[in-house]
Design a protein around this motif. Structure first.
Motif, PDB file in Angstrom:
ATOM      1  N   GLN A  49       0.806  -1.100   0.118  1.00  0.00           N
ATOM      2  CA  GLN A  49       0.363   0.297  -0.282  1.00  0.00           C
ATOM      3  C   GLN A  49       1.112   1.059  -0.073  1.00  0.00           C
ATOM      4  N   ALA A  50       0.165   2.442  -0.710  1.00  0.00           N
ATOM      5  CA  ALA A  50       1.687   3.725  -0.675  1.00  0.00           C
ATOM      6  C   ALA A  50      -0.016   4.823  -0.153  1.00  0.00           C
ATOM      7  N   LEU A  51       0.621   5.648  -0.320  1.00  0.00           N
ATOM      8  CA  LEU A  51       0.115   6.890   0.681  1.00  0.00           C
ATOM      9  C   LEU A  51      -0.647   7.717  -1.116  1.00  0.00           C
ATOM     10  N   ARG A  52      -2.093   7.614  -1.208  1.00  0.00           N
ATOM     11  CA  ARG A  52      -2.227   8.081  -2.346  1.00  0.00           C
ATOM     12  C   ARG A  52      -3.185   9.644  -2.367  1.00  0.00           C
ATOM     13  N   ILE A  53      -2.480  10.188  -3.463  1.00  0.00           N
ATOM     14  CA  ILE A  53      -2.952  11.688  -2.710  1.00  0.00           C
ATOM     15  C   ILE A  53      -3.327  12.148  -3.919  1.00  0.00           C
ATOM     16  N   GLY A  54      -4.308  12.225  -4.376  1.00  0.00           N
ATOM     17  CA  GLY A  54      -5.202  13.264  -5.485  1.00  0.00           C
ATOM     18  C   GLY A  54      -5.041  14.622  -5.356  1.00  0.00           C
ATOM     19  N   LEU A  55      -4.577  15.377  -6.643  1.00  0.00           N
ATOM     20  CA  LEU A  55      -4.899  16.688  -6.433  1.00  0.00           C
ATOM     21  C   LEU A  55      -5.665  17.194  -7.657  1.00  0.00           C
ATOM     22  N   SER A  56      -6.320  18.372  -7.316  1.00  0.00           N
ATOM     23  CA  SER A  56      -6.626  18.797  -8.174  1.00  0.00           C
ATOM     24  C   SER A  56      -6.881  20.723  -7.917  1.00  0.00           C
ATOM     25  N   GLY A  57      -7.102  21.111  -9.407  1.00  0.00           N
ATOM     26  CA  GLY A  57      -6.841  22.816  -9.539  1.00  0.00           C
ATOM     27  C   GLY A  57      -7.338  23.428 -10.628  1.00  0.00           C
ATOM     28  N   THR A  58      -8.139  24.797 -10.800  1.00  0.00           N
ATOM     29  CA  THR A  58      -8.218  24.821 -12.301  1.00  0.00           C
ATOM     30  C   THR A  58      -6.928  25.200 -13.145  1.00  0.00           C
ATOM     31  N   PRO A  59      -7.560  25.155 -14.331  1.00  0.00           N
ATOM     32  CA  PRO A  59      -5.418  25.080 -14.691  1.00  0.00           C
ATOM     33  C   PRO A  59      -5.008  26.520 -15.125  1.00  0.00           C
ATOM     34  N   GLY A  60      -3.424  26.836 -14.911  1.00  0.00           N
ATOM     35  CA  GLY A  60      -2.739  28.063 -14.103  1.00  0.00           C
ATOM     36  C   GLY A  60      -2.304  27.766 -13.150  1.00  0.00           C
ATOM     37  N   ASP A  87      -4.379  13.797 -18.442  1.00  0.00           N
ATOM     38  CA  ASP A  87      -4.398  15.317 -19.257  1.00  0.00           C
ATOM     39  C   ASP A  87      -6.107  14.759 -20.239  1.00  0.00           C
ATOM     40  N   PRO A  88      -6.444  16.005 -20.222  1.00  0.00           N
ATOM     41  CA  PRO A  88      -7.777  16.203 -21.470  1.00  0.00           C
ATOM     42  C   PRO A  88      -7.727  16.350 -22.346  1.00  0.00           C
ATOM     43  N   SER A  89      -9.138  15.140 -22.824  1.00  0.00           N
ATOM     44  CA  SER A  89      -8.456  14.911 -24.535  1.00  0.00           C
ATOM     45  C   SER A  89      -9.163  16.046 -25.595  1.00  0.00           C
ATOM     46  N   SER A  90      -9.053  16.072 -26.412  1.00  0.00           N
ATOM     47  CA  SER A  90     -10.337  16.656 -27.580  1.00  0.00           C
ATOM     48  C   SER A  90     -10.808  16.558 -28.101  1.00  0.00           C
ATOM     49  N   ALA A  91     -12.512  16.959 -27.380  1.00  0.00           N
ATOM     50  CA  ALA A  91     -13.616  16.063 -27.784  1.00  0.00           C
ATOM     51  C   ALA A  91     -13.668  15.657 -29.303  1.00  0.00           C
ATOM     52  N   GLN A 121      -9.383  11.017 -22.301  1.00  0.00           N
ATOM     53  CA  GLN A 121     -10.654   9.650 -23.083  1.00  0.00           C
ATOM     54  C   GLN A 121     -11.465  11.072 -22.777  1.00  0.00           C
ATOM     55  N   THR A 122     -12.946   9.969 -22.969  1.00  0.00           N
ATOM     56  CA  THR A 122     -14.433  10.602 -22.732  1.00  0.00           C
ATOM     57  C   THR A 122     -14.668  10.439 -21.281  1.00  0.00           C
ATOM     58  N   HIS A 123     -13.986   9.448 -20.218  1.00  0.00           N
ATOM     59  CA  HIS A 123     -13.994   9.769 -19.508  1.00  0.00           C
ATOM     60  C   HIS A 123     -14.506  11.040 -18.765  1.00  0.00           C
ATOM     61  N   LEU A 124     -15.421  11.481 -17.616  1.00  0.00           N
ATOM     62  CA  LEU A 124     -15.867  12.357 -17.245  1.00  0.00           C
ATOM     63  C   LEU A 124     -14.932  12.378 -15.500  1.00  0.00           C
ATOM     64  N   GLY A 125     -14.829  13.135 -14.348  1.00  0.00           N
ATOM     65  CA  GLY A 125     -14.835  13.531 -13.042  1.00  0.00           C
ATOM     66  C   GLY A 125     -13.082  13.695 -12.993  1.00  0.00           C
ATOM     67  N   GLY A 126     -12.325  14.335 -14.435  1.00  0.00           N
ATOM     68  CA  GLY A 126     -11.349  14.512 -14.069  1.00  0.00           C
ATOM     69  C   GLY A 126     -10.228  13.852 -13.695  1.00  0.00           C
ATOM     70  N   VAL A 127     -10.697  12.410 -14.456  1.00  0.00           N
ATOM     71  CA  VAL A 127      -9.596  11.048 -13.892  1.00  0.00           C
ATOM     72  C   VAL A 127      -9.764  10.199 -15.232  1.00  0.00           C
ATOM     73  N   ALA A 128      -8.767   9.415 -15.775  1.00  0.00           N
ATOM     74  CA  ALA A 128      -8.964   8.588 -17.070  1.00  0.00           C
ATOM     75  C   ALA A 128      -9.821   7.069 -16.392  1.00  0.00           C
ATOM     76  N   VAL A 146       2.077   7.477  -3.819  1.00  0.00           N
ATOM     77  CA  VAL A 146       0.793   7.772  -6.020  1.00  0.00           C
ATOM     78  C   VAL A 146       0.262   9.310  -5.807  1.00  0.00           C
ATOM     79  N   LEU A 147       1.513  10.465  -6.592  1.00  0.00           N
ATOM     80  CA  LEU A 147       0.526  11.373  -6.832  1.00  0.00           C
ATOM     81  C   LEU A 147      -0.525  10.957  -8.108  1.00  0.00           C
ATOM     82  N   ILE A 148      -2.378  11.260  -8.042  1.00  0.00           N
ATOM     83  CA  ILE A 148      -2.498  11.728  -9.120  1.00  0.00           C
ATOM     84  C   ILE A 148      -3.792  12.793  -9.284  1.00  0.00           C
ATOM     85  N   GLU A 149      -2.311  13.500 -10.739  1.00  0.00           N
ATOM     86  CA  GLU A 149      -3.256  14.864 -10.748  1.00  0.00           C
ATOM     87  C   GLU A 149      -3.943  14.718 -11.966  1.00  0.00           C
ATOM     88  N   THR A 150      -5.707  15.595 -11.505  1.00  0.00           N
ATOM     89  CA  THR A 150      -6.483  15.624 -12.194  1.00  0.00           C
ATOM     90  C   THR A 150      -6.113  16.329 -13.637  1.00  0.00           C
TER      91      THR A 150
END
Length: 324
Positions: A49-60, A87-91, A121-128, A146-150
């Protein structure tokens, strides 16, 4: 490929094999999905097991800069760090830039770190969709954090909270008034709010923003998984690497308290159940893209477009054919 051999290579900590394994779990091919399920089940037996850290925030807001500085801070303490950046995928084209390794040049050269960009891809919620399996592979490979960047697009990025132990929200100085802090959604999910760019001319604004959000957090209803004083708002400077040690200390304090009070295991159990139900939902949706249901969906959609049926009526018939 032999799943058992691949699993052993992942557990040995080989970064190239880990990258191949994540590519396998991200594949949508049916034969690859069967191998991926077997691989994830195999590495889960290691029990790491690792420490899982999610990280979010607006672009920039400086997510990549923060992750690089924070990751280097952790590796300097002897911790192995994995970064899963979505990374966001182009619609329109479906493509993604996947430039996180370029933005995190210093961390990408660190032998104690592993960086993997993935398209949303087409997955919503900020993660793949397969980020959860990638996290499990990184844990099996022996990474401590483990750092998870949305994707980083706003208030709807709450899906990452269902796959991490701690959820960090990065904010920019003077990014809005203090009333922003009492919004529902992503604010209620955050365990720590970090006001980045607290340096130079922006430092006074960052201090004011931190005070505003600290006050706003006191208005939110107390959560059972939090000790006294959490969630907190802190200031950091990823550029000057200030505040990282305090932020890490607060993360460790919160994680230790949750372990000691039984919230850690119960939260992970609830997350496992959530992803089981999510996989069932995604599987049912996938049936609509295959025959014969694809033809039925197209025929009923044409009838709705022509006005011969109402949307509700057509949907009820389709669900009836699915056995719902």
């Amino acid at each position: 490929m032999d799943v058992t051999i691949l699993a052993e290579a992942v557990k040995s900590g080989d970064r190239r094999t880990l990258a191949r394994a994540i590519t396998l779990v991200e594949s949508a091919r049916e034969d690859h999905r069967a191998q991926a399920r077997a691989l994830v089940a195999e590495v889960a037996r290691a029990g790491r097991q690792a420490l899982r850290i999610g990280l979010s925030g607006t672009p920039g807001v400086g997510k990549s800069t923060f992750i690089e500085s924070f990751g280097c801070f952790l590796t300097a303490q002897g911790l192995r760090v994995a970064v899963l950046a979505v990374d966001p995928s182009s619609a329109r084209s479906g493509g993604s830039i996947l430039g996180d390794k370029t933005r995190m040049e210093r961390l990408s050269r660190d032998p104690m770190a592993f960086i993997r960009p993935s398209p949303s891809q087409t997955h919503l919620g900020g993660v793949a969709r397969r980020t959860r399996e990638a996290v499990a592979l990184c844990e099996a490979a022996g990474y401590d954090v483990v750092l998870i960047e949305t994707v980083g697009v706003g208030q709807s990025e709450t899906m990452v909270a269902e796959m991490c132990d701690l959820f960090l929200l990065l904010l920019a100085p003077a990014g809005g008034d203090e009333l922003q802090g009492v919004k529902r959604g992503i604010m209620e999910m955050a365990d720590l709010i970090l006001v980045n760019k607290a340096d130079g001319d922006l430092k006074p604004a960052a201090m004011r923003t931190q005070a505003d959000y600290a006050g706003a957090l006191r208005l939110l209803r107390r959560r059972p998984q939090d000790p006294e004083g959490f969630p907190k708002a802190l200031t950091v400077s990823a550029l000057e690497e200030n505040g990282l040690a305090q932020a890490w200390e607060e993360m460790q304090t919160l994680a230790a308290w949750r372990r000691d009070h039984g919230h850690w295991d119960s939260r992970r159990a609830a997350q496992a159940r959530h992803w089981f139900e999510e996989e069932v939902r995604q599987g049912l949706l996938a049936r609509l893209t295959r025959e014969p249901m694809r033809g039925v969906l197209h025929a009923l959609g044409a009838q709705v477009a022509e006005g011969r049926r109402t949307p509700d009526e057509a949907a009820a018939e389709l669900l009836g054919q699915l056995g719902a």
